[in-house]
Design a protein around this motif. Structure first.
Motif, mmCIF file in Angstrom:
data_model
loop_
_atom_site.group_PDB
_atom_site.id
_atom_site.type_symbol
_atom_site.label_atom_id
_atom_site.label_comp_id
_atom_site.label_asym_id
_atom_site.label_seq_id
_atom_site.Cartn_x
_atom_site.Cartn_y
_atom_site.Cartn_z
ATOM 1 N N ILE A 89 40.926 63.551 45.494
ATOM 2 C CA ILE A 89 39.800 62.772 45.364
ATOM 3 C C ILE A 89 39.181 62.949 44.168
ATOM 4 C CG2 ILE A 89 37.232 62.501 46.222
ATOM 5 C CD1 ILE A 89 38.086 63.639 48.709
ATOM 6 N N THR A 90 39.138 61.634 43.364
ATOM 7 C CA THR A 90 38.323 61.686 42.040
ATOM 8 C C THR A 90 37.060 60.878 41.982
ATOM 9 O OG1 THR A 90 39.377 59.567 41.352
ATOM 10 C CG2 THR A 90 40.412 61.759 40.694
ATOM 11 N N VAL A 91 36.124 61.309 41.248
ATOM 12 C CA VAL A 91 34.745 60.931 41.444
ATOM 13 C C VAL A 91 34.133 60.698 39.935
ATOM 14 C CG1 VAL A 91 32.407 61.169 42.022
ATOM 15 C CG2 VAL A 91 34.081 62.131 43.468
ATOM 16 N N GLU A 92 33.797 59.460 39.655
ATOM 17 C CA GLU A 92 33.301 59.081 38.338
ATOM 18 C C GLU A 92 31.793 58.972 38.560
ATOM 19 O OE1 GLU A 92 34.255 58.874 35.254
ATOM 20 O OE2 GLU A 92 36.383 59.283 35.815
ATOM 21 N N MET A 93 30.934 59.696 37.781
ATOM 22 C CA MET A 93 29.546 59.878 38.079
ATOM 23 C C MET A 93 28.560 59.003 36.989
ATOM 24 S SD MET A 93 28.865 63.678 39.301
ATOM 25 C CE MET A 93 29.483 64.509 37.740
ATOM 26 N N LYS A 94 27.815 58.248 37.532
ATOM 27 C CA LYS A 94 26.896 57.341 36.386
ATOM 28 C C LYS A 94 25.550 57.414 37.215
ATOM 29 C CE LYS A 94 30.050 56.044 33.186
ATOM 30 N NZ LYS A 94 30.600 57.195 32.883
ATOM 31 N N ARG B 45 29.320 49.353 36.722
ATOM 32 C CA ARG B 45 30.493 48.478 36.202
ATOM 33 C C ARG B 45 31.222 49.383 35.633
ATOM 34 N NH1 ARG B 45 26.225 44.895 35.739
ATOM 35 N NH2 ARG B 45 26.304 43.112 37.092
ATOM 36 N N ARG B 46 30.737 50.329 34.658
ATOM 37 C CA ARG B 46 31.799 51.219 33.807
ATOM 38 C C ARG B 46 32.332 52.166 34.867
ATOM 39 N NH1 ARG B 46 33.014 52.569 28.579
ATOM 40 N NH2 ARG B 46 33.324 55.055 28.569
ATOM 41 N N ILE C 38 26.507 57.496 42.067
ATOM 42 C CA ILE C 38 25.444 56.709 41.295
ATOM 43 C C ILE C 38 24.108 57.522 42.011
ATOM 44 C CG2 ILE C 38 25.293 54.830 42.819
ATOM 45 C CD1 ILE C 38 25.421 54.152 39.197
ATOM 46 N N TRP C 39 23.120 57.500 41.010
ATOM 47 C CA TRP C 39 22.087 57.881 41.259
ATOM 48 C C TRP C 39 21.151 57.016 42.023
ATOM 49 C CZ3 TRP C 39 19.713 62.111 41.754
ATOM 50 C CH2 TRP C 39 18.392 62.312 41.599
ATOM 51 N N HIS C 40 20.635 57.223 43.276
ATOM 52 C CA HIS C 40 19.986 56.457 44.296
ATOM 53 C C HIS C 40 19.014 55.399 43.766
ATOM 54 C CE1 HIS C 40 15.845 58.335 44.516
ATOM 55 N NE2 HIS C 40 16.436 59.361 43.995
ATOM 56 N N GLY D 101 35.491 53.953 46.723
ATOM 57 C CA GLY D 101 34.359 53.950 47.324
ATOM 58 C C GLY D 101 32.918 54.323 46.740
ATOM 59 N N LEU D 102 31.945 54.389 47.441
ATOM 60 C CA LEU D 102 30.506 54.708 46.767
ATOM 61 C C LEU D 102 29.682 56.061 47.318
ATOM 62 C CD1 LEU D 102 28.600 53.688 44.978
ATOM 63 C CD2 LEU D 102 27.344 52.435 46.736
ATOM 64 N N ILE D 103 29.244 56.736 46.491
ATOM 65 C CA ILE D 103 28.489 57.898 46.588
ATOM 66 C C ILE D 103 27.338 57.595 46.191
ATOM 67 C CG2 ILE D 103 28.257 60.567 46.598
ATOM 68 C CD1 ILE D 103 31.617 60.605 46.269
ATOM 69 N N VAL D 104 26.250 57.884 46.952
ATOM 70 C CA VAL D 104 24.928 57.577 46.522
ATOM 71 C C VAL D 104 24.280 59.174 46.442
ATOM 72 C CG1 VAL D 104 22.316 56.832 46.953
ATOM 73 C CG2 VAL D 104 24.693 55.410 47.648
ATOM 74 N N VAL D 105 23.673 59.421 45.194
ATOM 75 C CA VAL D 105 23.258 60.739 45.144
ATOM 76 C C VAL D 105 21.776 60.934 44.931
ATOM 77 C CG1 VAL D 105 23.175 62.790 43.466
ATOM 78 C CG2 VAL D 105 25.122 61.154 43.577
ATOM 79 N N PHE D 106 21.029 61.893 45.694
ATOM 80 C CA PHE D 106 19.784 62.045 45.661
ATOM 81 C C PHE D 106 19.430 63.341 45.119
ATOM 82 C CE2 PHE D 106 20.814 59.051 49.085
ATOM 83 C CZ PHE D 106 19.747 58.264 49.091
ATOM 84 N N GLU D 107 18.031 63.604 44.985
ATOM 85 C CA GLU D 107 17.809 65.199 44.425
ATOM 86 C C GLU D 107 18.414 66.143 44.961
ATOM 87 O OE1 GLU D 107 15.539 62.910 45.636
ATOM 88 O OE2 GLU D 107 14.426 62.225 43.661
#
Length: 135
Positions: free
Chosen positions: A45-50, A55-56, A75-77, A96-102
């Motif tokens: 699994i690879t993850v790009e965090m922004k 889009r990038r 991505i930040w929530h 896929g999409l991961i939504v990140v919270f505190e």
């Protein structure tokens, strides 16, 4: 919030079945997080965090798919709504999409494994990742 501060919540999603490697060099770029499976039945699994530039991140994540396995954008929530509204676009790339919270992260929609690569090539990739320090 920074991408580095988002990482612990994302890592927690895959902590049980994967070894985590940060900033894996891939061509002229680095993959933010790579998760190498402990079991041969699982995909890398690879993850790009922004924080907000989805889009990038989507472009980078679809590039990461060339190594095989599953690829996500994290991505930040506060900035996740545009991504969620682009579910079909993400799906067309298999990302896929991961939504990140505190305090945690949530997989909003799963990545899709569009192409299977031969296990011998996967094994070479896993060996390369294994030679790096696990974090």
């Amino acid at each position: 919030m920074t991408e580095n501060e988002m990482a612990p919540a994302v890592k927690e999603l895959f902590a049980n079945d994967f070894r985590t490697i940060e900033q894996v060099r891939f061509g002229r770029k680095s993959i933010d997080l790579a998760f190498v499976p402990e079991s041969p039945d699982l995909d890398t699994i690879t993850v790009e965090m922004k924080l907000r530039d989805w889009r990038r991140a989507l472009w980078q994540a679809q590039q990461n798919r060339t190594i095989g396995g599953l690829s996500y954008v994290a991505i930040w929530h506060d900035y996740s709504r545009p991504c969620i509204n682009q579910r079909e676009l993400f799906s067309s790339y298999g990302v896929g999409l991961i939504v990140v919270f505190e305090t945690h992260a949530v997989i909003e929609f799963e990545a899709i494994s569009l192409a299977k690569i031969p296990s011998s090539l996967k094994h070479a990739w896993y060996e390369r990742l294994s030679s790096l320090s696990a974090i």
